[in-house]
Design a protein around this motif. Structure first.
Motif, PDB file in Angstrom:
ATOM      1  N   VAL A 195      -4.576  13.802   1.161  1.00 33.20           N
ATOM      2  CA  VAL A 195      -3.905  12.826   1.276  1.00 33.20           C
ATOM      3  C   VAL A 195      -3.384  11.995   2.473  1.00 33.20           C
ATOM      4  O   VAL A 195      -3.511  10.970   2.749  1.00 33.20           O
ATOM      5  N   LEU A 196      -2.935  12.642   3.694  1.00 34.27           N
ATOM      6  CA  LEU A 196      -2.751  12.409   4.802  1.00 34.27           C
ATOM      7  C   LEU A 196      -3.933  11.383   5.350  1.00 34.27           C
ATOM      8  O   LEU A 196      -3.804  10.767   5.714  1.00 34.27           O
ATOM      9  N   GLU A 197      -4.992  12.794   5.654  1.00 30.85           N
ATOM     10  CA  GLU A 197      -6.249  11.236   6.049  1.00 30.85           C
ATOM     11  C   GLU A 197      -6.707  10.256   5.519  1.00 30.85           C
ATOM     12  O   GLU A 197      -7.782   9.270   5.694  1.00 30.85           O
ATOM     13  N   THR A 198      -6.028  10.020   4.248  1.00 36.03           N
ATOM     14  CA  THR A 198      -6.544   8.396   3.310  1.00 36.03           C
ATOM     15  C   THR A 198      -4.734   8.353   3.065  1.00 36.03           C
ATOM     16  O   THR A 198      -5.180   6.719   2.195  1.00 36.03           O
ATOM     17  N   ALA A 199      -4.085   7.764   3.935  1.00 29.89           N
ATOM     18  CA  ALA A 199      -2.613   7.909   3.676  1.00 29.89           C
ATOM     19  C   ALA A 199      -2.935   5.806   3.492  1.00 29.89           C
ATOM     20  O   ALA A 199      -3.871   5.033   4.491  1.00 29.89           O
ATOM     21  N   SER A 257       0.690  -1.112   0.102  1.00 28.85           N
ATOM     22  CA  SER A 257       0.349   0.352   0.003  1.00 28.85           C
ATOM     23  C   SER A 257       1.168   1.020   0.648  1.00 28.85           C
ATOM     24  O   SER A 257       0.632   2.315   0.010  1.00 28.85           O
ATOM     25  N   ALA A 258       2.145   0.414  -0.087  1.00 29.70           N
ATOM     26  CA  ALA A 258       3.329   2.121  -0.422  1.00 29.70           C
ATOM     27  C   ALA A 258       4.415   1.466  -0.364  1.00 29.70           C
ATOM     28  O   ALA A 258       5.220   0.038  -0.083  1.00 29.70           O
ATOM     29  N   ARG A 259       5.331   2.797  -1.016  1.00 31.76           N
ATOM     30  CA  ARG A 259       6.313   2.068  -1.786  1.00 31.76           C
ATOM     31  C   ARG A 259       7.472   3.327  -2.653  1.00 31.76           C
ATOM     32  O   ARG A 259       6.847   4.068  -2.532  1.00 31.76           O
ATOM     33  N   ALA A 260       8.590   3.118  -3.279  1.00 28.02           N
ATOM     34  CA  ALA A 260       8.688   4.222  -3.333  1.00 28.02           C
ATOM     35  C   ALA A 260       8.335   4.658  -5.316  1.00 28.02           C
ATOM     36  O   ALA A 260       8.589   2.694  -5.330  1.00 28.02           O
ATOM     37  N   ARG A 288      17.485  11.650 -19.645  1.00 33.34           N
ATOM     38  CA  ARG A 288      15.742  11.439 -18.501  1.00 33.34           C
ATOM     39  C   ARG A 288      16.477  11.667 -17.696  1.00 33.34           C
ATOM     40  O   ARG A 288      17.580  11.229 -17.045  1.00 33.34           O
ATOM     41  N   VAL A 289      15.166  12.525 -16.827  1.00 35.19           N
ATOM     42  CA  VAL A 289      15.539  12.999 -15.493  1.00 35.19           C
ATOM     43  C   VAL A 289      14.381  12.259 -14.478  1.00 35.19           C
ATOM     44  O   VAL A 289      12.953  11.844 -15.218  1.00 35.19           O
ATOM     45  N   LEU A 290      14.680  10.981 -13.858  1.00 30.82           N
ATOM     46  CA  LEU A 290      14.126  10.480 -12.825  1.00 30.82           C
ATOM     47  C   LEU A 290      14.081  10.923 -11.703  1.00 30.82           C
ATOM     48  O   LEU A 290      15.462  11.117 -10.838  1.00 30.82           O
ATOM     49  N   LEU A 291      13.319  10.888 -10.682  1.00 36.82           N
ATOM     50  CA  LEU A 291      12.854  11.055  -9.848  1.00 36.82           C
ATOM     51  C   LEU A 291      12.303   9.695  -8.740  1.00 36.82           C
ATOM     52  O   LEU A 291      11.188   9.536  -9.012  1.00 36.82           O
ATOM     53  N   THR A 292      12.771   9.689  -7.180  1.00 42.18           N
ATOM     54  CA  THR A 292      12.652   8.043  -6.790  1.00 42.18           C
ATOM     55  C   THR A 292      11.748   9.360  -5.589  1.00 42.18           C
ATOM     56  O   THR A 292      12.957   9.635  -5.002  1.00 42.18           O
ATOM     57  N   LEU A 293      10.738   9.344  -5.395  1.00 42.37           N
ATOM     58  CA  LEU A 293       9.772   9.512  -4.318  1.00 42.37           C
ATOM     59  C   LEU A 293       8.847   8.633  -3.336  1.00 42.37           C
ATOM     60  O   LEU A 293       8.637   7.047  -4.231  1.00 42.37           O
ATOM     61  N   ASP A 294       8.187   9.725  -2.215  1.00 41.61           N
ATOM     62  CA  ASP A 294       7.575   8.522  -1.599  1.00 41.61           C
ATOM     63  C   ASP A 294       6.808   8.691  -1.813  1.00 41.61           C
ATOM     64  O   ASP A 294       6.199   9.127  -2.935  1.00 41.61           O
ATOM     65  N   SER A 295       5.447   7.076  -2.401  1.00 48.32           N
ATOM     66  CA  SER A 295       4.594   7.535  -2.683  1.00 48.32           C
ATOM     67  C   SER A 295       3.664   7.823  -2.693  1.00 48.32           C
ATOM     68  O   SER A 295       2.567   8.225  -2.978  1.00 48.32           O
ATOM     69  N   GLU A 296       3.667   8.373  -0.519  1.00 44.87           N
ATOM     70  CA  GLU A 296       2.179   9.126  -0.655  1.00 44.87           C
ATOM     71  C   GLU A 296       3.183  10.723  -1.341  1.00 44.87           C
ATOM     72  O   GLU A 296       1.562  11.887  -0.976  1.00 44.87           O
ATOM     73  N   ARG A 297       4.327  11.354  -1.235  1.00 43.10           N
ATOM     74  CA  ARG A 297       4.635  12.242  -1.885  1.00 43.10           C
ATOM     75  C   ARG A 297       4.249  12.924  -2.873  1.00 43.10           C
ATOM     76  O   ARG A 297       3.861  13.546  -3.466  1.00 43.10           O
ATOM     77  N   THR A 300       1.796  -0.702   8.386  1.00 40.55           N
ATOM     78  CA  THR A 300       3.212  -1.324   8.461  1.00 40.55           C
ATOM     79  C   THR A 300       4.007   0.003   7.938  1.00 40.55           C
ATOM     80  O   THR A 300       4.114   0.943   8.360  1.00 40.55           O
ATOM     81  N   THR A 301       5.937  -0.460   8.846  1.00 43.88           N
ATOM     82  CA  THR A 301       6.210   0.667   8.928  1.00 43.88           C
ATOM     83  C   THR A 301       6.615   1.140   7.618  1.00 43.88           C
ATOM     84  O   THR A 301       7.093   2.191   6.646  1.00 43.88           O
ATOM     85  N   GLU A 302       6.415   0.486   6.334  1.00 44.09           N
ATOM     86  CA  GLU A 302       6.549   1.177   4.785  1.00 44.09           C
ATOM     87  C   GLU A 302       5.500   2.101   4.953  1.00 44.09           C
ATOM     88  O   GLU A 302       6.436   3.492   4.541  1.00 44.09           O
ATOM     89  N   LEU A 303       4.590   2.458   5.648  1.00 46.85           N
ATOM     90  CA  LEU A 303       3.415   3.093   5.120  1.00 46.85           C
ATOM     91  C   LEU A 303       4.117   4.033   6.028  1.00 46.85           C
ATOM     92  O   LEU A 303       3.760   5.707   5.903  1.00 46.85           O
ATOM     93  N   PHE A 304       4.500   4.086   7.474  1.00 46.92           N
ATOM     94  CA  PHE A 304       5.067   4.685   8.395  1.00 46.92           C
ATOM     95  C   PHE A 304       5.483   6.358   7.476  1.00 46.92           C
ATOM     96  O   PHE A 304       5.801   6.834   7.294  1.00 46.92           O
ATOM     97  N   ARG A 305       6.907   5.163   6.909  1.00 49.57           N
ATOM     98  CA  ARG A 305       7.970   5.975   6.889  1.00 49.57           C
ATOM     99  C   ARG A 305       7.981   6.692   4.863  1.00 49.57           C
ATOM    100  O   ARG A 305       8.711   7.542   5.044  1.00 49.57           O
ATOM    101  N   GLN A 306       6.787   6.477   4.526  1.00 52.70           N
ATOM    102  CA  GLN A 306       6.160   6.782   2.685  1.00 52.70           C
ATOM    103  C   GLN A 306       5.010   7.710   4.007  1.00 52.70           C
ATOM    104  O   GLN A 306       5.203   8.807   2.217  1.00 52.70           O
ATOM    105  N   THR A 307       4.502   8.030   4.528  1.00 48.00           N
ATOM    106  CA  THR A 307       3.955   9.118   5.001  1.00 48.00           C
ATOM    107  C   THR A 307       4.675  10.214   5.607  1.00 48.00           C
ATOM    108  O   THR A 307       3.688  10.943   5.537  1.00 48.00           O
ATOM    109  N   THR A 308       5.692   9.610   6.582  1.00 46.89           N
ATOM    110  CA  THR A 308       6.292  10.533   7.729  1.00 46.89           C
ATOM    111  C   THR A 308       7.579  11.212   6.432  1.00 46.89           C
ATOM    112  O   THR A 308       7.795  11.951   7.178  1.00 46.89           O
ATOM    113  N   SER A 309       8.530  10.275   5.380  1.00 48.08           N
ATOM    114  CA  SER A 309       9.425  10.850   5.144  1.00 48.08           C
ATOM    115  C   SER A 309      10.929  10.474   6.189  1.00 48.08           C
ATOM    116  O   SER A 309      11.262  10.932   6.324  1.00 48.08           O
TER     117      SER A 309
END
Ligand SMILES: [Zn+2]
Ligand SMILES: [Zn+2]
Length: 594
Positions: free
Chosen positions: A196-200, A25-28, A121-130, A438-447
């Protein structure tokens, strides 16, 4: 922020990993920015904290310094310094400005500059919630009601996670154009962030699988069946239905007039053959919903069929997007000009953005909007849960995606009571605690890194999953710490240094731990607290901030220290004196201030 020893957490994180992977439900996410544009020269400037800048030349990593200009060269990138690299990797906040553009894009994440087919080619890896925030900002109206923004956030997130392999063969997940979802960089409106936050982490599910979703600007009063637009794409929740909502604000009608000469030009460039003379153009097949499917150009005894989709695509590409705003139209030919009279904007499949905004304006919640446009689907962070649900603590709110939160609610009540006794609030404050599943969603939500237990933004507290918290100590202690942060933040000036805010929380909670060996300078403390390089440094910085604040409280009283928090600074003389004399509570002098 609470930090714990990495080793403790590794165990817990390992356990959560399988869970996070399965549901994802969250990933880079890696996005291609400037997609569809030719970038022949790119100006790169740091735009905030930069973590690392390096280039890979013959796979030997070498440091680079920004600002610089990068250009594609052969199968690599050449920098203004003259250095050539196969690729350049930058970690942090940067502004990327293609030559000839005035603004460019500023964003934080991991940037990669490579060359593909002779182009940069310019690639940006970012948190899914971002990513969801940027896409919601690009695809939705900022003045929309919160509930339709929340519905769109769920749809945008579902689309992103479901289509993350779309550009896999090109080495990234999604592009930043409407081909995938349009991203808008720059400042994100508060309402978008909130939605976005309220539907994390929430997406739509159907029959245990993540749903296939689409959305369009305005369906014109009747949505379209997915299979009529994309053969092979069908789902019970993507069938055509009447939409009474979008038509309440006008019918979204449009006209277009295109001279036959231009149409001929487009036909020629597409390689389609037209008779010398065209007498009539008509729609010969329509979808059940009424949208044009097949057109026929006839004249000089010949009939040329063209599908509505390819005609719209060809005309839009040649004459500018939005010439034909949908396939729902009638068309006539007179005086050598094609007259289109149409309604609706976009393909009409799935969620109708105009209708959703109207539903929200009339008081419907995000969940109701989603069930209207995707009947039979469910909102959830995983296939099993029912999304975010709130329970009321004494003076605070707990949001979880799991039903059994009675323990946390009880511990929270105790912690919130303690926090208010230790630090009596000046203004009424209602903290909101959100426990990420999940820890992953914690990371993706809070950075934040995964070894942090909790993070507080204003009155919003984000917690790691219960299994992680209980393994690392007491949930009540973590909550007390974060509730104190909420109280400190409710009155602290934005200018108040981080060491004072963190320190007051540590000191008031009575949780000053560890020894401040080789203490840091006050000037370095804030940096170490904001962006610790590792857990040990973070602990050290917290301990020292706590000791400093504790000594201030002992000498001047909590009331005076709170006043400094509100004022935004401690008088310089006070800090100097403090640094020069033995701290009573801490019993140790920060050694660098002698
Ligand atoms: Zn794309
Ligand atoms: Zn509609």
């Amino acid at each position: 922020m609470r930090r714990v020893l990495i080793c403790l957490l590794m165990v817990a994180v390992g356990e959560m990993w399988a869970f996070a992977q399965r549901d994802a439900s969250a990933r880079a996410l890696t996005v291609e920015v400037f997609s569809g544009r030719r970038v022949s020269s790119l100006n790169v400037t740091p735009a905030g904290k930069t973590e690392s800048m390096r280039m890979c030349a013959g796979c030997q990593a070498r440091a680079v310094t920004a600002p610089f200009t990068a250009k594609p060269r052969g199968d690599g990138v050449v920098l203004s310094s003259g250095n050539k690299a196969r690729e350049v990797e930058l970690d942090g906040a940067f502004r990327m400005k293609p030559e000839g553009e005035t603004e460019g894009i500023g964003a934080a994440g991991v940037w990669r500059l490579i060359t593909a087919h002779g182009e940069m080619r310019v690639l940006l890896t970012l948190d899914s919630e971002r990513y969801v925030a940027l896409a919601l900002n690009g695809e939705a109206g900022a003045n929309e009601p919160l509930e339709s923004l929340k519905a769109m956030a769920v749809v945008v997130r579902t689309y992103a996670l479901e289509n993350a392999d779309r550009h896999k063969s090109e080495g990234f997940n999604l592009c930043d154009s409407t081909h995938c979802q349009a991203l808008r960089f720059g400042e994100t409106p508060a309402a978008v962030e909130r939605a976005v936050l309220e539907t994390a982490g929430e997406t739509l599910w159907y029959g245990g699988r993540r749903a296939t979703v689409f959305y369009a600007q305005n369906c014109g009063g009747r949505s379209e069946d997915a299979s009529q637009v994309w053969p092979g794409v069908a789902a019970p929740y993507l069938r055509s239905h009447i939409d009474p909502w979008c038509t309440r604000h006008g019918a979204a009608e449009w006209d277009a007039e295109i001279p036959m000469e231009k149409v001929r030009g487009v036909f020629r460039s597409e390689g389609w053959i037209l008779p010398e003379r065209i007498d009539a153009v008509r729609v010969v097949e329509r979808t059940d919903a009424g949208r044009a499917e097949l057109l026929e150009f006839s004249g000089a005894g010949a009939r040329v069929p063209v599908t509505a989709g390819s005609l719209r695509f060809a005309l839009d590409r040649a004459l500018g997007w939005n010439e034909l705003r949908s396939d729902w139209y009638t068309v006539t030919l007179s005086d050598g000009v094609l007259h289109f009279k149409g309604r609706g904007y976009g393909h009409g499949v799935g969620l109708c953005q105009a209708g959703a905004a109207e539903m929200a304006a009339e008081g419907h919640a995000a969940g109701e909007i989603l069930s209207f446009y995707f009947p039979g689907t469910r909102v959830g962070v995983t296939a099993q849960d029912r999304g975010w649900e709130s329970s009321h603590g004494a003076g605070w709110t707990l949001w979880t995606t799991v039903a059994s939160s009675a323990d946390l609610l009880r511990e929270g009540d105790v912690a919130w009571g303690k926090a208010r006794a230790l630090y009596p609030p000046r203004v009424p404050t209602q903290p909101e605690v959100r426990q990420l599943p999940t820890t992953e969603l914690f990371r993706q939500t809070t950075s934040e890194p995964g070894w942090i237990l909790a993070s507080t933004r204003g009155a919003k507290i984000f917690l790691q999953p219960e299994a992680v918290l209980t393994k690392s100590g007491s949930e009540e202690e973590t909550l007390l710490h974060e509730f104190l942060h909420v109280l400190v933040e409710s009155e602290a000036s934005a200018q108040a240094p981080l060491w004072l805010r963190e320190g007051v929380v540590e000191a008031v909670a009575g949780a000053v731990r560890g020894q401040a060996e080789a203490a840091m300078k006050i000037g370095d403390l804030d940096e170490a607290l904001a962006r610790p390089v590792n857990d040990a440094e973070s602990q050290r910085a917290h301990a020292q901030a706590g000791k400093l604040a504790g000594a201030l409280i002992d000498r001047y009283g909590l009331e005076q220290v709170r006043q400094w928090l509100r004022a935004g600074s401690v008088p310089p003389g006070v800090v100097m004196t403090l640094a020069q004399s033995p701290g009573q509570r801490a019993g140790r002098v920060p050694s660098t201030h002698r």
